[in-house]
Design a protein around this motif. Structure first.
Motif, PDB file in Angstrom:
ATOM      1  N   VAL A  66       0.830  -1.215   0.000  1.00  0.00           N
ATOM      2  CA  VAL A  66       0.000   0.000   0.000  1.00  0.00           C
ATOM      3  C   VAL A  66       0.860   1.260   0.000  1.00  0.00           C
ATOM      4  O   VAL A  66       0.330   2.374   0.094  1.00  0.00           O
ATOM      5  CB  VAL A  66      -0.966   0.024   1.209  1.00  0.00           C
ATOM      6  CG1 VAL A  66      -2.005  -1.072   1.071  1.00  0.00           C
ATOM      7  CG2 VAL A  66      -0.214  -0.119   2.521  1.00  0.00           C
ATOM      8  N   GLY A  67       2.179   1.086  -0.098  1.00  0.00           N
ATOM      9  CA  GLY A  67       3.059   2.243  -0.235  1.00  0.00           C
ATOM     10  C   GLY A  67       3.210   3.089   1.011  1.00  0.00           C
ATOM     11  O   GLY A  67       3.483   4.293   0.916  1.00  0.00           O
ATOM     12  N   ILE A  68       3.065   2.468   2.178  1.00  0.00           N
ATOM     13  CA  ILE A  68       3.249   3.190   3.433  1.00  0.00           C
ATOM     14  C   ILE A  68       4.692   2.992   3.908  1.00  0.00           C
ATOM     15  O   ILE A  68       5.184   1.871   3.946  1.00  0.00           O
ATOM     16  CB  ILE A  68       2.262   2.698   4.507  1.00  0.00           C
ATOM     17  CG1 ILE A  68       0.831   3.049   4.097  1.00  0.00           C
ATOM     18  CG2 ILE A  68       2.583   3.289   5.877  1.00  0.00           C
ATOM     19  CD1 ILE A  68      -0.222   2.549   5.077  1.00  0.00           C
ATOM     20  N   SER A  69       5.358   4.075   4.284  1.00  0.00           N
ATOM     21  CA  SER A  69       6.741   3.985   4.756  1.00  0.00           C
ATOM     22  C   SER A  69       6.768   3.512   6.206  1.00  0.00           C
ATOM     23  O   SER A  69       5.759   3.614   6.930  1.00  0.00           O
ATOM     24  CB  SER A  69       7.417   5.357   4.672  1.00  0.00           C
ATOM     25  OG  SER A  69       6.870   6.242   5.638  1.00  0.00           O
ATOM     26  N   PRO A  70       7.904   2.982   6.670  1.00  0.00           N
ATOM     27  CA  PRO A  70       8.008   2.600   8.085  1.00  0.00           C
ATOM     28  C   PRO A  70       7.694   3.760   9.028  1.00  0.00           C
ATOM     29  O   PRO A  70       7.059   3.564  10.068  1.00  0.00           O
ATOM     30  CB  PRO A  70       9.459   2.146   8.216  1.00  0.00           C
ATOM     31  CG  PRO A  70       9.826   1.683   6.848  1.00  0.00           C
ATOM     32  CD  PRO A  70       9.112   2.615   5.919  1.00  0.00           C
ATOM     33  N   GLN A  71       8.114   4.958   8.675  1.00  0.00           N
ATOM     34  CA  GLN A  71       7.849   6.120   9.518  1.00  0.00           C
ATOM     35  C   GLN A  71       6.361   6.415   9.601  1.00  0.00           C
ATOM     36  O   GLN A  71       5.812   6.692  10.676  1.00  0.00           O
ATOM     37  CB  GLN A  71       8.598   7.337   8.966  1.00  0.00           C
ATOM     38  CG  GLN A  71       8.434   8.595   9.814  1.00  0.00           C
ATOM     39  CD  GLN A  71       8.965   8.414  11.218  1.00  0.00           C
ATOM     40  OE1 GLN A  71      10.034   7.830  11.417  1.00  0.00           O
ATOM     41  NE2 GLN A  71       8.198   8.890  12.209  1.00  0.00           N
ATOM     42  N   GLN A  72       5.663   6.344   8.459  1.00  0.00           N
ATOM     43  CA  GLN A  72       4.213   6.577   8.450  1.00  0.00           C
ATOM     44  C   GLN A  72       3.481   5.522   9.269  1.00  0.00           C
ATOM     45  O   GLN A  72       2.544   5.828  10.001  1.00  0.00           O
ATOM     46  CB  GLN A  72       3.698   6.585   7.009  1.00  0.00           C
ATOM     47  CG  GLN A  72       4.150   7.784   6.184  1.00  0.00           C
ATOM     48  CD  GLN A  72       3.799   7.638   4.722  1.00  0.00           C
ATOM     49  OE1 GLN A  72       3.857   6.545   4.150  1.00  0.00           O
ATOM     50  NE2 GLN A  72       3.428   8.757   4.086  1.00  0.00           N
ATOM     51  N   ALA A  73       3.930   4.246   9.132  1.00  0.00           N
ATOM     52  CA  ALA A  73       3.306   3.172   9.912  1.00  0.00           C
ATOM     53  C   ALA A  73       3.522   3.402  11.398  1.00  0.00           C
ATOM     54  O   ALA A  73       2.609   3.220  12.216  1.00  0.00           O
ATOM     55  CB  ALA A  73       3.893   1.827   9.485  1.00  0.00           C
ATOM     56  N   ALA A  74       4.728   3.820  11.769  1.00  0.00           N
ATOM     57  CA  ALA A  74       5.046   4.069  13.171  1.00  0.00           C
ATOM     58  C   ALA A  74       4.164   5.163  13.747  1.00  0.00           C
ATOM     59  O   ALA A  74       3.657   5.059  14.878  1.00  0.00           O
ATOM     60  CB  ALA A  74       6.526   4.434  13.307  1.00  0.00           C
ATOM     61  N   GLU A  75       3.958   6.223  12.999  1.00  0.00           N
ATOM     62  CA  GLU A  75       3.134   7.338  13.478  1.00  0.00           C
ATOM     63  C   GLU A  75       1.696   6.896  13.727  1.00  0.00           C
ATOM     64  O   GLU A  75       1.067   7.296  14.722  1.00  0.00           O
ATOM     65  CB  GLU A  75       3.175   8.484  12.462  1.00  0.00           C
ATOM     66  CG  GLU A  75       4.540   9.164  12.373  1.00  0.00           C
ATOM     67  CD  GLU A  75       4.626  10.155  11.228  1.00  0.00           C
ATOM     68  OE1 GLU A  75       3.628  10.255  10.459  1.00  0.00           O
ATOM     69  OE2 GLU A  75       5.661  10.820  11.075  1.00  0.00           O
ATOM     70  N   GLN A  76       1.165   6.054  12.836  1.00  0.00           N
ATOM     71  CA  GLN A  76      -0.223   5.617  12.978  1.00  0.00           C
ATOM     72  C   GLN A  76      -0.392   4.591  14.092  1.00  0.00           C
ATOM     73  O   GLN A  76      -1.476   4.460  14.660  1.00  0.00           O
ATOM     74  CB  GLN A  76      -0.730   5.042  11.662  1.00  0.00           C
ATOM     75  CG  GLN A  76      -0.814   6.073  10.542  1.00  0.00           C
ATOM     76  CD  GLN A  76      -1.542   5.536   9.316  1.00  0.00           C
ATOM     77  OE1 GLN A  76      -2.682   5.091   9.421  1.00  0.00           O
ATOM     78  NE2 GLN A  76      -0.889   5.589   8.165  1.00  0.00           N
ATOM     79  N   LEU A  77       0.688   3.852  14.415  1.00  0.00           N
ATOM     80  CA  LEU A  77       0.616   2.822  15.442  1.00  0.00           C
ATOM     81  C   LEU A  77       1.120   3.312  16.796  1.00  0.00           C
ATOM     82  O   LEU A  77       1.127   2.568  17.775  1.00  0.00           O
ATOM     83  CB  LEU A  77       1.437   1.598  15.003  1.00  0.00           C
ATOM     84  CG  LEU A  77       0.797   0.748  13.901  1.00  0.00           C
ATOM     85  CD1 LEU A  77       1.827  -0.163  13.256  1.00  0.00           C
ATOM     86  CD2 LEU A  77      -0.359  -0.067  14.476  1.00  0.00           C
ATOM     87  N   GLY A  78       1.566   4.554  16.845  1.00  0.00           N
ATOM     88  CA  GLY A  78       2.028   5.107  18.104  1.00  0.00           C
ATOM     89  C   GLY A  78       3.341   4.543  18.578  1.00  0.00           C
ATOM     90  O   GLY A  78       3.571   4.381  19.788  1.00  0.00           O
ATOM     91  N   THR A  79       4.227   4.219  17.649  1.00  0.00           N
ATOM     92  CA  THR A  79       5.540   3.701  17.998  1.00  0.00           C
ATOM     93  C   THR A  79       6.572   4.492  17.198  1.00  0.00           C
ATOM     94  O   THR A  79       6.300   5.610  16.767  1.00  0.00           O
ATOM     95  CB  THR A  79       5.623   2.184  17.721  1.00  0.00           C
ATOM     96  OG1 THR A  79       6.900   1.687  18.136  1.00  0.00           O
ATOM     97  CG2 THR A  79       5.393   1.858  16.254  1.00  0.00           C
ATOM     98  N   ASN A  80       7.760   3.933  17.030  1.00  0.00           N
ATOM     99  CA  ASN A  80       8.785   4.617  16.248  1.00  0.00           C
ATOM    100  C   ASN A  80       9.250   3.725  15.102  1.00  0.00           C
ATOM    101  O   ASN A  80       8.918   2.534  15.044  1.00  0.00           O
ATOM    102  CB  ASN A  80       9.975   5.030  17.123  1.00  0.00           C
ATOM    103  CG  ASN A  80      10.538   3.856  17.911  1.00  0.00           C
ATOM    104  OD1 ASN A  80      10.832   2.807  17.349  1.00  0.00           O
ATOM    105  ND2 ASN A  80      10.678   4.040  19.215  1.00  0.00           N
ATOM    106  N   ARG A  81      10.021   4.293  14.213  1.00  0.00           N
ATOM    107  CA  ARG A  81      10.463   3.551  13.026  1.00  0.00           C
ATOM    108  C   ARG A  81      11.287   2.327  13.407  1.00  0.00           C
ATOM    109  O   ARG A  81      11.181   1.287  12.764  1.00  0.00           O
ATOM    110  CB  ARG A  81      11.265   4.486  12.121  1.00  0.00           C
ATOM    111  CG  ARG A  81      11.778   3.801  10.859  1.00  0.00           C
ATOM    112  CD  ARG A  81      12.366   4.787   9.886  1.00  0.00           C
ATOM    113  NE  ARG A  81      12.841   4.115   8.685  1.00  0.00           N
ATOM    114  CZ  ARG A  81      13.135   4.736   7.568  1.00  0.00           C
ATOM    115  NH1 ARG A  81      12.999   6.052   7.483  1.00  0.00           N
ATOM    116  NH2 ARG A  81      13.560   4.060   6.516  1.00  0.00           N
TER     117      ARG A  81
END
Length: 282
Positions: free
Chosen positions: A25-40
């Motif tokens: 889906v083209g989501i970067s690790p940083q974007q995923a981290a922000e949405q999950l409340g964690t870090n890259r």
């Protein structure tokens, strides 16, 4: 501080599937981290299998990554819920990782199919035959190591005896049936054991005769394990340096086609038993 245990192949596979889901889906690790409340770093550790995740966390990943394949999500959540040690963990300090990975793969498989060219399938080997095969290794294993390898091989066979065992199809080249590891008596007993095992409802053994000629993979053995969903299938290749696990969809499709063709070349189960009986007599 004690070192963190190395991730198992199963943990690495779960992480790899979550990474695939994110990348699709083209989501970067940083974007995923922000949405999950964690870090890259946390995302990277999960995707590398270094950190475990809960089933609820897996479902959270799936929501963020817009994955709608519920069977696939459920299978990943089930992987995340797996707890406790397997019997193979007792061997981690003394057996190569490639062998441990195979045992873990077989334990979780719903079905298995393999093609063997020069050896009888590991799950069908007798103790004497396994000893003879391991003894041909270079350098030759020390007595203690040899006993460990044989013990591990015999424990692997237990997957065929458990409740609700995986259905197995073993495609065995006639060359493997005629190779006399351990001498004629050991080889004959091995063939008789395979004949007995092939009578079980969940085990099918089919011979690829010399008359079938050449075919793809004729120089390499492959072991295909079916997962809870097709995306979680795995191929194990038995190579000189130990073994390799493949799970890319292109690889899976390729080896399914190879095994399909090898099965087309094979004798029926009944004709295979007749061939093995003839070879054992010889």
């Amino acid at each position: 501080m004690p070192s963190r245990p190395a991730p198992t192949a199963r943990q690495q596979r779960l992480g790899a599937e979550l990474r695939k889901m994110r990348e699709q889906v083209g989501i970067s690790p940083q974007q995923a981290a922000e949405q999950l409340g964690t870090n890259r770093t946390g995302i990277s550790n999960v995707e590398a299998g270094r950190f475990g995740v809960s089933a609820d966390r897996v479902r959270a990943f799936a929501r963020i990554y817009a994955c709608s394949d519920q069977l696939y999500i459920d299978a990943l959540a089930e992987m995340a819920e797996e707890r406790g040690r397997g019997w193979w963990d007792d061997y981690r300090a003394t057996i190569i990782k490639a062998a441990i990975d195979v045992a873990e793969m077989e334990h979780h498989a719903r079905s298995m199919r393999s093609v063997q060219i020069m050896h009888m399938p590991g799950l069908l080997q007798t103790e004497d035959y396994a000893k003879a095969v391991f003894s041909t290794a270079i350098p030759k294993p020390a007595p203690t190591e040899l006993r460990r390898r044989i013990s591990f091989r015999m424990r692997r066979r237990e997957v065929l005896d458990r409740d609700n065992p995986p259905t197995c199809t073993f495609l065995v080249h006639e060359a493997a049936m005629r190779m006399q590891f351990g001498g004629p008596e050991v080889a004959a007993r091995q063939l008789r054991h395979v004949i007995e095992e092939s009578e079980r409802e969940h085990i099918t053994v089919r011979a690829i005769p010399f008359a079938a000629g050449g075919f793809a993979m004729a120089g390499l053995s492959a072991h295909y394990a079916t997962g809870a969903v097709p995306q979680l299938d795995t191929v194990h290749l038995d190579v000189a340096h130990g073994g390799a696990l493949l799970d890319a969809q292109a690889h899976l499709a390729n080896y399914r086609a190879i095994l399909d063709y090898a099965e087309e070349l094979s004798l029926s189960a009944d004709d295979t038993r007749d061939l093995m009986r003839d070879i054992a007599k010889q």
